[in-house]
Design an enzyme around this catalytic site. Sequence first.
Site, PDB file in Angstrom:
ATOM      1  N   ARG A 121       0.816  -1.211   0.000  1.00 45.94           N
ATOM      2  CA  ARG A 121       0.000   0.000   0.000  1.00 45.94           C
ATOM      3  C   ARG A 121       0.852   1.265   0.000  1.00 45.94           C
ATOM      4  NH1 ARG A 121      -3.108   1.716  -2.778  1.00 45.94           N
ATOM      5  NH2 ARG A 121      -3.999  -0.377  -2.663  1.00 45.94           N
ATOM      6  N   LYS A 156       0.734  24.591  -4.585  1.00 48.49           N
ATOM      7  CA  LYS A 156      -0.481  23.921  -4.083  1.00 48.49           C
ATOM      8  C   LYS A 156      -0.273  22.408  -4.138  1.00 48.49           C
ATOM      9  CE  LYS A 156      -3.336  27.817  -5.528  1.00 48.49           C
ATOM     10  NZ  LYS A 156      -4.370  28.308  -6.463  1.00 48.49           N
ATOM     11  N   LYS A 188       2.568  39.284  -4.526  1.00 46.37           N
ATOM     12  CA  LYS A 188       1.162  39.091  -4.851  1.00 46.37           C
ATOM     13  C   LYS A 188       0.354  40.273  -4.326  1.00 46.37           C
ATOM     14  CE  LYS A 188      -0.100  34.835  -5.364  1.00 46.37           C
ATOM     15  NZ  LYS A 188      -0.575  33.452  -5.151  1.00 46.37           N
ATOM     16  N   ASP A 238      -2.823  37.745 -13.690  1.00 43.25           N
ATOM     17  CA  ASP A 238      -3.826  37.036 -12.904  1.00 43.25           C
ATOM     18  C   ASP A 238      -5.239  37.271 -13.412  1.00 43.25           C
ATOM     19  OD1 ASP A 238      -4.727  35.425 -10.784  1.00 43.25           O
ATOM     20  OD2 ASP A 238      -5.100  37.175  -9.521  1.00 43.25           O
TER      21      ASP A 238
END
Length: 301
Positions: A121, A156, A188, A238
């Site tokens: 797994r 992200k 930003k 943006d």
Amino acid sequence: MRETTEQTLRAGGLDPAEVRRVIVTAFAEDLGPDFLDVTSVATIPATQMDTADLVARADGVVAGLAVAAAVFEMVGEVTGADGGAGAVEVSLVAHDGRRVARGDVLATVTGPTRLLLTAERTALNLLCRLSGVATHTRAWADALTGSKAMVLDTRKTTSGLRALEKYAVRAGGGTNKRMGLYDVAMIKDNHKFAAGGVAAAYRRVRAAFPDVPVQVEVDTLAEALEAVEAGADFLLLDNMTPATLTEVVAAVGDRAELEATGGLTLDVAARYAATGVDYLSVGALTHSSPILDVALDLRTE
């Protein structure tokens, strides 16, 4: 972790020590404080040996095979059982960055059956995740064919997996942006607001960190021109429409690299790339990619 696996990781731009950290953390999460797989220990004799194949259950682009190999190679060492480090032998059949089809064997593992199932797994979680990112990225890279634009990732990412997920982006044909808050300054909207404007924010960053690359997010043509005149050579455009992007590209020319960002989707990728921007940044590459399903099948013969 065998030297050949370490070499493969390094060749892909991954730090084997970082990969080891991720794997040990993942094992601890799955096996608990005693690093114990109670089901496999209870049901399978310690002396039983088997071979299993990692098999694609869907079409896609594979990434993370060396990471999965490291999981299998480390499981004996981490659990302290069944021969220790290197008790499982791994043979890679596919290669990262390659397209695979449902049913393709990606790798073969041989060793104590307990160890194969204990590692299963953890290896699949990482391999499926990274292959999913690579598959999604390849779809974007294909959508941009014929333009000069490249697809960029963002920060992200899944906490603890950034280096691996950004590797998967590269394997899928994408380009990495900054690794974190330390290697590139990105001004930003909130930074501009706090500093008193685009030019003021840019000057402060340049004065404090003269050698760090600076990128500036802008929302209008006027802001783009202000940033370039202040000295910025990389602009994030943006949430601009294709028409506005075309205007900015014409006005800025070759004075800065230009990145379209904000809410981009595959169905509009070619349209945005046609504006002449250098990059399209897509957070979804790492925050919303579905896995590529891969399974571990024990051989029955």
